[in-house]
Design a protein around this motif. Structure first.
Motif, short mmCIF file in Angstrom:
data_model
loop_
_atom_site.label_atom_id
_atom_site.label_comp_id
_atom_site.label_asym_id
_atom_site.label_seq_id
_atom_site.Cartn_x
_atom_site.Cartn_y
_atom_site.Cartn_z
N THR A 116 23.10 -30.62 -30.26
CA THR A 116 23.70 -29.67 -31.20
C THR A 116 25.15 -29.99 -31.52
O THR A 116 25.73 -29.35 -32.40
N TYR A 163 25.06 -22.20 -31.68
CA TYR A 163 25.15 -21.89 -33.12
C TYR A 163 26.10 -20.72 -33.34
O TYR A 163 26.96 -20.76 -34.22
N SER A 169 20.00 -19.19 -42.57
CA SER A 169 20.00 -20.07 -41.40
C SER A 169 20.35 -19.30 -40.14
O SER A 169 19.76 -19.52 -39.06
N LYS A 174 19.47 -28.44 -37.04
CA LYS A 174 18.13 -28.38 -37.60
C LYS A 174 17.13 -29.19 -36.78
O LYS A 174 16.03 -28.71 -36.46
N LYS A 197 19.57 -24.89 -43.51
CA LYS A 197 20.64 -25.77 -43.96
C LYS A 197 21.69 -25.90 -42.88
O LYS A 197 22.04 -24.92 -42.21
N GLU A 198 22.18 -27.12 -42.69
CA GLU A 198 23.23 -27.34 -41.69
C GLU A 198 24.49 -26.56 -42.09
O GLU A 198 25.01 -26.74 -43.19
N THR A 200 23.97 -31.78 -34.90
CA THR A 200 23.07 -31.12 -35.84
C THR A 200 22.39 -29.94 -35.15
O THR A 200 22.25 -29.92 -33.92
#
Length: 576
Positions: free
Chosen positions: A163, A216, A105, A168, A293-294, A166
């Motif tokens: 964000t 992220y 990810s 994705k 995947k989160e 989530t």
């Protein structure tokens, strides 16, 4: 060893007894609270002169820190005596196990910034030719590139809020927008429409995932990994900057058509970049949908644990200070007016931190400190100047030196490739020198590069003679233009990483944990700088193509000199 309430109180008493002067207090702030507010007293030379060897008991400070936070249940005293850091419990300081899904990810997240930067700069070398082929003025090339950052400024706000819940879905939506935008950009030649070119570039801007990538990294990566991951982010961005113009140059060899019932679709050097990026983003979106995947937000959990540690230590220190004043007089009676005012200011800070977690925290300029404003100004000017250099190459080199698209793309590739080793070198040098020192050096180098792009004889309306060495030195010929672009762009690109690092260090904690975090500030400021740079290129080209280079570079040189003066005036405020 088991920590209970009484031992914790004893730990507090012991560490407060250690903190006898400013240097020991700085050590407490650094090791116990994780703060580096008193930068001067944390200098190695200062600590070596003021702290005895017997006071360098890091195991004691670490033990007390974890005791205050309630993180340690069992401790091996032999492990402590070795001076190793304590990593027990489930809070801040915990080392998480990351598996294949975590790195997959993370890799997809970093790869998206590479693709986006390549997508952003792939239109640069051909923008002027594309507009001219569709019947427009090639001076509008800056507007074609400028549509992207203006659209990205809007989508950044959406992605920053999205964000929070989530990663994705924002990445998938970003990929969808980029697919549509690139497809429209490629179809513009088929429909003979300049408007379709602009709409396609707007779609690319709406799909810009930069704020997703930064959020992220900040939320998912641990403190130990964050520096390495940030370096990878900058390196992949530079690689994308090089690949974009290179792809545009390679596509000049493509030339074929496809006959359909709806007409003839042309695949050539103008449309091929759009079609290729459409396919790439389509495949990337499928890959994200199937494998992403989160992640667990390790970095956010560490930040929460650190904030809890600070709050606990503050409360404990207040109780200890009130007990040390004695029980005969009230606390306020023992405090001077100055101390009371300081307490009021401290309370205001606490109220501000609590109130800044509202959904409207993006409107929080009132909480910006002077160093934050300086970083914002520097980042804006940095992005504006870089964008002016890159976006003007297609027009200036094509008009003044009769360069082909392949030659223009080759210069972009060279600039992007040089940035990669320089960024790695800056990362290594940053361990030996303060950010403000590197900032001053890089800013000075960038100013020198911009001055190389100023044509002095043209300012006085003189026409140079190729055989006169004075004119050959002062004029901006093809070789001098290349040197100026390389020095200016590489210096500014390396400067960006220093400004980003400095901004993340000086931004208030109340903003860092909320919606208006350093990632959003960074992305919005940089994107706005790019947009203004593209507008400047467009206006300069519409005003005059013959003197476009001087029209751009003289104001930019003055702005950079002004930024250098600001850095020198607030040099001590930038000590981070």
């Amino acid at each position: 060893v088991k920590f209970r309430s009484d031992p914790c109180v004893k730990c507090i008493d012991a560490i407060l007894a250690r903190i006898k002067d400013a240097t020991h207090r700085s050590l407490q702030e650094l090791v116990v609270l994780g703060s580096v507010g008193n930068t001067l007293s944390l200098e190695p030379t200062v600590i070596a002169d003021t702290v005895d060897d017997k006071d360098w008991d890091m195991a004691f400070y670490a033990l007390t820190r974890d005791g205050l936070c309630g993180l340690v249940v069992d401790i091996d005293m032999g492990f402590l005596e070795a001076g190793a850091p304590i990593m027990s419990g489930t809070g801040f300081g915990e080392k998480e196990k990351q598996g294949f899904e975590y790195y997959l990810s993370l890799g997809l997240n970093l790869f998206s910034t590479f693709l986006y930067m390549a997508n952003y700069f792939v239109a640069g070398p051909t923008s002027a030719v594309y507009i001219e082929t569709l019947g427009g003025n090639k001076a509008l090339a800056g507007l074609v590139i400028g549509c992207t950052p203006w659209a990205a400024m809007v989508s950044t706000i959406l992605y920053s809020a999205w964000t929070t819940h989530t990663f994705k879905r924002p990445l998938l939506f970003s990929g969808f927008c980029l697919c549509i935008g690139n497809l429209l950009y490629g179809l513009a030649l088929h429909f003979k429409s300049i408007e379709l070119v602009l709409i396609g570039r707007i779609g690319v801007g709406l799909g810009g995932p930069r704020v997703i990538n930064r959020r992220y990294i900040a939320d998912v990566s641990s403190i130990e990994q964050r520096t390495a991951i940030s370096a990878a982010f900058v390196t992949l961005s530079a690689a994308g900057t090089a690949v974009g113009p290179g792809l545009a140059a390679i596509c000049q060899s493509v030339d074929f058509t496809i006959e359909t019932s709806r007409g003839t679709f042309i695949f050539n050097g103008l449309t091929a970049p759009g079609y290729i990026m459409f396919v790439v983003w389509f495949l990337f979106s499928i890959l994200v949908a199937l494998t992403f995947k989160e992640p667990e937000r390790i970095g956010l959990n560490e930040l929460k644990g650190k904030a809890d540690s600070v709050a606990t230590s503050r409360e404990s220190s207040l109780h200890e200070d009130s007990g040390a004043l004695g029980e005969e007089q009230p606390l306020l009676a023992q405090s001077s007016p100055t101390e009371y005012e300081n307490n009021e200011e401290h309370n205001k800070v606490i109220v501000t931190e609590k109130s800044s977690c509202s959904p409207f925290a993006m409107f929080c300029a009132k909480n910006f400190t002077v160093p934050v404003w300086i970083c914002i100004i520097l980042l804006f000017v940095d992005k504006l100047t870089m964008e002016a250099i890159m976006s003007s190459v297609a027009v200036v080199a094509g008009h003044s030196y009769d360069w082909s698209v392949a030659e223009i793309g080759s210069l972009g590739v060279l600039m992007g490739i040089l940035v990669i080793p320089l960024s790695i070198a800056i990362g290594a040098v940053s361990r030996m020198y303060e950010d403000r020192v590197i900032l001053t050096v890089l800013l000075s180098i960038s100013v020198c590069g911009i001055f190389l792009l100023i044509d002095v004889p043209e300012l006085f309306g003189e026409h140079p003679d190729d055989h006169d060495w004075k004119y050959s030195v002062l004029c901006v010929g093809p070789h001098k233009y290349i040197y100026g672009c390389l020095i200016g762009f590489c210096g500014l690109q390396c400067l960006e990483s220093i400004i980003m690092s400095m901004l993340s260090k000086v931004v208030p904690h109340s903003l860092a944990k909320g919606f208006c975090n350093s990632g959003l500030i960074n992305t919005e400021t940089g994107t706005f700088g790019r947009a203004i740079g593209d507008i400047a290129v467009t206006l300069a080209g519409l005003a005059t193509l013959d003197k476009m280079l001087n029209t751009l570079m003289i104001p930019l040189a003055g702005i950079l000199l002004f930024c250098l003066i600001i850095v020198r005036c607030f040099y001590y405020a930038l000590a981070v």
